[in-house]
Enzyme design. Structure first.
Site, short mmCIF file in Angstrom:
data_model
loop_
_atom_site.label_atom_id
_atom_site.label_comp_id
_atom_site.label_asym_id
_atom_site.label_seq_id
_atom_site.Cartn_x
_atom_site.Cartn_y
_atom_site.Cartn_z
N GLY A 1 3.41 2.51 10.54
CA GLY A 1 3.27 1.93 11.76
C GLY A 1 2.85 0.37 11.81
O GLY A 1 2.92 -0.30 12.20
N ALA A 2 1.78 -0.14 10.80
CA ALA A 2 1.55 -1.14 10.88
C ALA A 2 1.18 -1.57 9.10
O ALA A 2 0.21 -0.36 8.66
CB ALA A 2 0.58 -1.93 12.00
N MET A 3 0.05 -2.62 8.57
CA MET A 3 -0.63 -2.52 7.33
C MET A 3 -1.28 -4.04 7.50
O MET A 3 -0.33 -4.69 8.15
CB MET A 3 0.56 -2.95 6.07
CG MET A 3 -0.21 -3.14 5.27
SD MET A 3 -0.89 -1.86 4.29
CE MET A 3 -1.89 -2.21 3.40
N GLU A 4 -2.64 -3.67 7.15
CA GLU A 4 -3.53 -4.76 7.30
C GLU A 4 -3.62 -5.68 6.45
O GLU A 4 -4.83 -6.15 6.00
CB GLU A 4 -4.82 -3.52 7.46
CG GLU A 4 -5.59 -3.28 5.97
CD GLU A 4 -5.19 -1.49 5.73
OE1 GLU A 4 -5.66 -1.14 4.90
OE2 GLU A 4 -3.60 -1.25 6.45
N ASN A 5 -2.69 -6.27 5.33
CA ASN A 5 -3.18 -7.03 4.29
C ASN A 5 -3.46 -8.47 4.97
O ASN A 5 -3.51 -8.68 5.88
CB ASN A 5 -1.67 -7.62 4.56
CG ASN A 5 -0.29 -6.74 4.20
OD1 ASN A 5 -0.28 -5.81 3.44
ND2 ASN A 5 1.12 -6.80 4.68
N GLU B 1 0.61 -1.07 0.05
CA GLU B 1 -0.07 -0.35 -0.28
C GLU B 1 1.08 1.48 0.19
O GLU B 1 2.03 1.62 0.59
CB GLU B 1 -1.19 -0.09 1.25
CG GLU B 1 -2.04 1.11 1.12
CD GLU B 1 -3.27 0.76 2.45
OE1 GLU B 1 -3.31 2.70 2.48
OE2 GLU B 1 -3.04 0.16 3.44
N HIS C 1 -6.29 -2.04 15.52
CA HIS C 1 -6.70 -0.85 14.10
C HIS C 1 -6.43 -2.06 12.76
O HIS C 1 -7.45 -1.73 12.21
CB HIS C 1 -5.91 0.89 14.05
CG HIS C 1 -5.51 0.74 12.90
ND1 HIS C 1 -6.93 2.19 12.78
CD2 HIS C 1 -5.64 0.98 12.10
CE1 HIS C 1 -6.57 2.91 12.11
NE2 HIS C 1 -6.17 2.40 10.86
N GLU C 2 -5.76 -2.25 12.86
CA GLU C 2 -5.40 -3.23 11.47
C GLU C 2 -6.11 -5.00 11.83
O GLU C 2 -6.89 -5.02 10.65
CB GLU C 2 -3.73 -3.86 11.59
CG GLU C 2 -3.07 -2.60 11.85
CD GLU C 2 -3.31 -1.50 10.12
OE1 GLU C 2 -3.30 -1.89 9.65
OE2 GLU C 2 -2.81 -0.17 10.84
N GLU D 1 -9.55 4.45 6.29
CA GLU D 1 -9.25 4.75 7.91
C GLU D 1 -9.18 5.74 8.55
O GLU D 1 -9.32 5.30 9.86
CB GLU D 1 -7.73 5.52 6.60
CG GLU D 1 -6.75 4.83 6.50
CD GLU D 1 -5.73 3.50 6.93
OE1 GLU D 1 -5.67 3.15 7.94
OE2 GLU D 1 -5.73 2.72 6.34
#
Length: 891
Positions: free
Chosen positions: A266-270, A126, A302-303, A325
């Protein structure tokens, strides 16, 4: 200045992709130096889109090995390859395309696409990283079912992960092995993920609300297994909360989190395989602070929540980024508030929620409000962009969440939940728009209130800026009637100035209380819905002139203009029964007085005596023993310099810093005995817990310690040194360390810095804390910072380390960055250019330090402007950074 700019992408130009790609099969031959990817795409021409027969795919930094269409190898006349695209000519209505290409993960310093971190391979797709892995229609509205085969050396990469469910694993010849993964849910390419390396795994079997068994896994570097328990607990809490609050279950057989040392975000929601910055996974009491524990819980929530609000229903294009988001930030804020209040009595639960709301609003005001005043000001749904990575902004995230919260306020919990249910019923498995979400909410609203609609509310998605709401209150003692008139204004800002725009009124919920002169409510709390330029409301049976308690719980992201008298602010600060507006009144008192003192300092270079109202208000909060400790810590915190500077017509950072330093010193000196008692009364002996009660006590105790250190109280140094040496948790250790470095004498801070590093050099996340504390110290100037960057533990290639040193100096060290010799600004531009050659995304974020250059006092603005021009004229500047500095210079 460079005159060329990137191509501007406009929302109004959106067109559906002319092909469907229902399935994609990927085969990876993984290697750090050269990874080969074979992709097999099934493509089907859309019947509703009239286009040529060419198929255009995105691809960057790739080498093409072979290309087949329906089993036939294509010659170079049958396709066109550029640096950014692969165009296959004369593609039939349905076809199978096989592409073999290679990429070089070890050379990929941008950390977008497939890259190396330590001895591991990670992906970040992303917003547009998949095109750096293989050629594809790299856009959110192309959703495909993925089947992935990973092959690699077992000794180098013993673990091979991708999205979805593991189908099989097997051994291959020559010490290689293979893993096959299948994700049964169609997803866009930005949610694709691969991880390969050697990790330890913490796992937990649990059952969903419907009784289905699922596997939760947290992967991290070998040797960190003792730091992932909190992450696992947070993941299960998030799973349970989403089931309870929104009726949403985990849909895969497993859910995986992997900690990465090198990560831009911070992080990624794959889908099913979340990749996290290690800072938001690893924690135990010895290495992480209370703030770290809370951030980990929030980000994991969140993720995880993205699984539905972002993955199952995704955004049609990047203009709709806030669809996923803003909504998911709202959900993670609600999750955190619920977790903080869980199991507490009603009064303590309300206080815990208030603390969370205060923290969320402070974050918004420190990051998003300045954005609304600067060159990058844009609606939560932008109308155009040049580089989409520049629009992962506080406006899209934090203001987007406030827009969702306003809808929640207007609809109420029950109708909002009905709207969410309808949203998923209509759009599960689709790529949709913000309008689709609002339509679902409007449907829910009209089930209970047919006369209401969200037509005016939609302006929040179309218009930029922070609305200013002016309040006029009139009282008729004879008629016992009070009238409240609200008037809104929001002139064109940022990108809106480039083209004519007629701003329309916003739909603004303003929650209001009316108090008598003892602080008691004169009428029930009410939420006024301001939908026109100006509206008036009448309140009867109000016998005395009330003091208004405005924007309770921060019911809208606006600025309130009301001519509060000092005694009214004092009343609210001491007696308002709404915890948020009580805190807000104290902050308003302090901010007003700090601005006045800063202006006097600029004119006379002399600090006037501490204002009596500020002193009295602060003292009352210090002595308010009936309040929760965490809430008292917020009441007693002097507004950050950045927040006060932002309110000035001509921003004067050094004057505000000077005033804030003197205020802390005087408050600490005047109230030393009470602060010492407060410190002792809020010790937390026994086993560490990050829960709100003990965390609040630590916050209050350590705040008292900072005031004592600022005042140079004779007992403060010994108390701080003792806490530093004997702390049983990182929260107390860091509080003491920061106090020694920022406020201690050179005889204290130098040994503390040496000791801290010697004790914690083995833990990279704690070393980040060490770097950040030193870089943000008011004693650190450019010369000292340059020395710090020469430390063997510093590297420009790790975003966390860059944030800990360069960002900390430029954004948190007011004295060093704004030094009168201008060296801080030159250092900033040097680092922007150095980063731009390595990681343009991080460079562009650092460049935004100069957004507000035109609002500073002349000597500051001139120097910042000169450095912006220096950056802009750099011959090889990336499109990311060029967009930022070009917009800043256009002011």
């Amino acid at each position: 200045m460079r005159t060329e700019t990137g191509i501007t992408i406009r929302r109004e130009d959106y067109q559906p992709y002319p092909f469907l790609i229902p399935t994609i099969e990927l085969e990876f031959e993984l290697s750090a130096e050269r990874t080969q990817v074979r992709s097999r795409l099934v493509v089907e021409r859309r019947k509703d889109v009239l286009i040529s027969s060419d198929l255009i795919l995105n691809g960057e930094d790739l080498t093409l090995v072979s290309l087949e269409l329906n089993g036939v190898v294509l010659s170079q006349t049958q396709y066109t390859l550029t640096e950014a695209t692969l165009t296959v000519h004369n593609v039939p209505d349905r076809a199978e395309l096989v592409i073999v290409g290679t990429c070089q993960p070890a050379q990929n310093t941008s950390l977008s696409g497939l890259y190396v971190s330590g001895k591991h391979l990670f992906t970040q797709c992303e917003p547009q990283g998949f095109r750096r892995i293989t050629w594809f229609a790299d856009r959110p509205d192309v959703m495909s079912i993925y089947r992935v085969t990973l092959r690699a050396s077992r000794s180098e990469f013993p673990l091979l992960l991708s999205n979805g469910n593991l189908l099989q694993q097997r051994e291959l010849e020559a010490g290689r092995h293979e893993a096959q993964w299948h994700d049964p849910f169609a997803k866009p390419s930005y949610l694709f993920a691969v991880v390969a390396g050697d990790f330890v795994c913490r796992e937990h079997h649990t059952r969903t609300a419907s009784g289905r068994e699922v596997l939760l896994q947290v992967y991290s570097d070998v040797g960190t297994e003792d730091q992932t328990e909190w992450a696992m607990e947070s993941l299960e809490r998030a799973l349970r909360w989403d089931e309870t609050r929104f009726g949403l279950e985990l849909d895969l057989d497993r859910f995986m989190i992997v900690a990465a040392r090198d990560f831009n975000m911070g992080a990624m929601e794959n889908k099913g395989l979340n990749i996290f910055n290690a800072a938001y996974v690893l924690a135990n009491p010895n290495t992480a602070t209370d703030g770290n524990f809370q951030a980990i819980e929030s980000v994991i929530g969140h993720e995880y929540f993205h699984n539905w609000t972002g993955n199952r229903v995704t955004c049609r294009d990047w203009f709709e980024l806030s669809l996923k988001e803003g909504l998911t930030v709202f959900r993670d804020q609600e999750f955190t508030a619920d977790m903080m209040a869980a199991g507490l009595p009603a009064t303590e639960a309300a206080s815990a929620r208030a603390v969370q709301r205060i923290d969320d609003v402070m974050g918004l005001r420190l990051s998003q409000y300045p954005e609304d005043r600067g060159p990058m000001a844009h609606p939560i749904r932008p109308e155009s962009y040049q580089e989409i990575s520049n629009f992962y902004t506080a406006t899209v995230y934090s203001k987007g969440a406030e827009v969702i919260r306003m809808m929640h306020t207007l609809l109420g919990e029950q109708a909002f939940r009905a709207g969410m249910d309808e949203y998923f019923r209509r759009h599960d498995g689709q790529a949709v728009t913000c309008d689709d979400f609002i339509n679902a909410m409007q449907w829910a609203l009209q089930q209970t209130a047919p006369q209401k609609n969200l037509d005016v509310f939609r302006h929040w998605y179309r218009q930029a800026g922070t609305p200013r709401v002016s309040v006029q209150l009139q009282h008729d003692p004879v008629a016992k009637r009070c009238t409240v008139t609200l008037t809104q204004d929001c002139p064109a800002v940022g990108v809106e100035k480039a083209s004519p725009i007629v701003k329309q009124p916003f739909h603004i919920p303003v929650t209001l209380g009316l108090l008598d002169d003892t602080g008691k409510s004169l009428s029930p709390q009410v939420t006024l819905e301001l939908k026109e330029a100006s509206q008036t409301w009448v309140f009867d049976n109000i016998s005395t002139r009330p003091t208004p308690s405005l924007l309770r719980n921060f019911s809208a992201p606006v600025l309130i203009d009301y001519a509060y008298q000092d005694q009214e602010l004092a009343l609210l600060s001491a007696h308002d029964d709404n915890a948020f507006t009580r805190w807000e009144a104290g902050q308003e008192i302090a901010s007003r007085k700090m601005i006045a003192l800063a202006q006097a300092w600029r004119q006379h270079a002399k600090f006037e005596e501490l204002d009596p109202l500020l002193a009295k208000s602060w003292s009352a909060s210090l002595l308010a023993k009936d309040l929760d400790a965490g809430y008292r810590a917020r009441l007693l915190s002097i507004p950050p310099s950045h927040a006060v500077i932002e309110r000035m017509a001509h921003m004067d950072p050094l004057a505000v810093l000077e005033v804030r330093t003197r205020i802390r010193e005087q408050l600490g000196t005047t109230h030393a005995a009470t602060l010492l008692n407060t410190y002792q009364a809020n010790l937390t002996p026994g086993q560490y817990s990050p829960s709100p009660g003990p965390a609040g006590k630590r916050a209050l105790k350590n705040l008292a310690l900072t005031y004592l250190m600022a005042s140079k109280h004779p007992e403060a140094a010994n108390l701080t040194q003792t806490q530093f040496r004997h702390a049983t948790n990182m929260t107390d250790r860091m509080a003491a360390f920061t106090a020694l470095i920022h406020d201690g004498s050179s005889e204290l801070n130098a040994p503390a810095a040496t000791q801290f590093y010697e004790d914690w050099q083995h833990d990279q996340l704690v070393v980040d804390k060490w770097f950040s504390t030193l870089a943000s110290s008011p004693r650190t100037g450019v010369n000292e910072l340059t020395g710090l960057m020469a430390h063997p533990a510093f590297t420009m290639r790790n975003p966390n380390r860059v944030r800990a040193v360069v960002f900390a100096f430029c954004m948190s060290n007011t004295r060093g960055f704004h030094a009168q010799d201008g060296q801080g600004y030159h250092f900033w531009s040097d680092q922007v250019l150095a980063l731009d050659a390595i990681n343009p995304e991080i460079a562009a974020r650092l460049a935004r330090v100069g957004d507000q250059w035109a609002r500073f006092i002349p000597e500051v603005s001139q120097r910042l402007h000169a450095q912006l021009e220096r950056i802009a004229t750099h011959p090889t500047l990336s499109r990311n950074t060029l967009e930022i500095v070009s917009k800043a210079l256009s002011l």
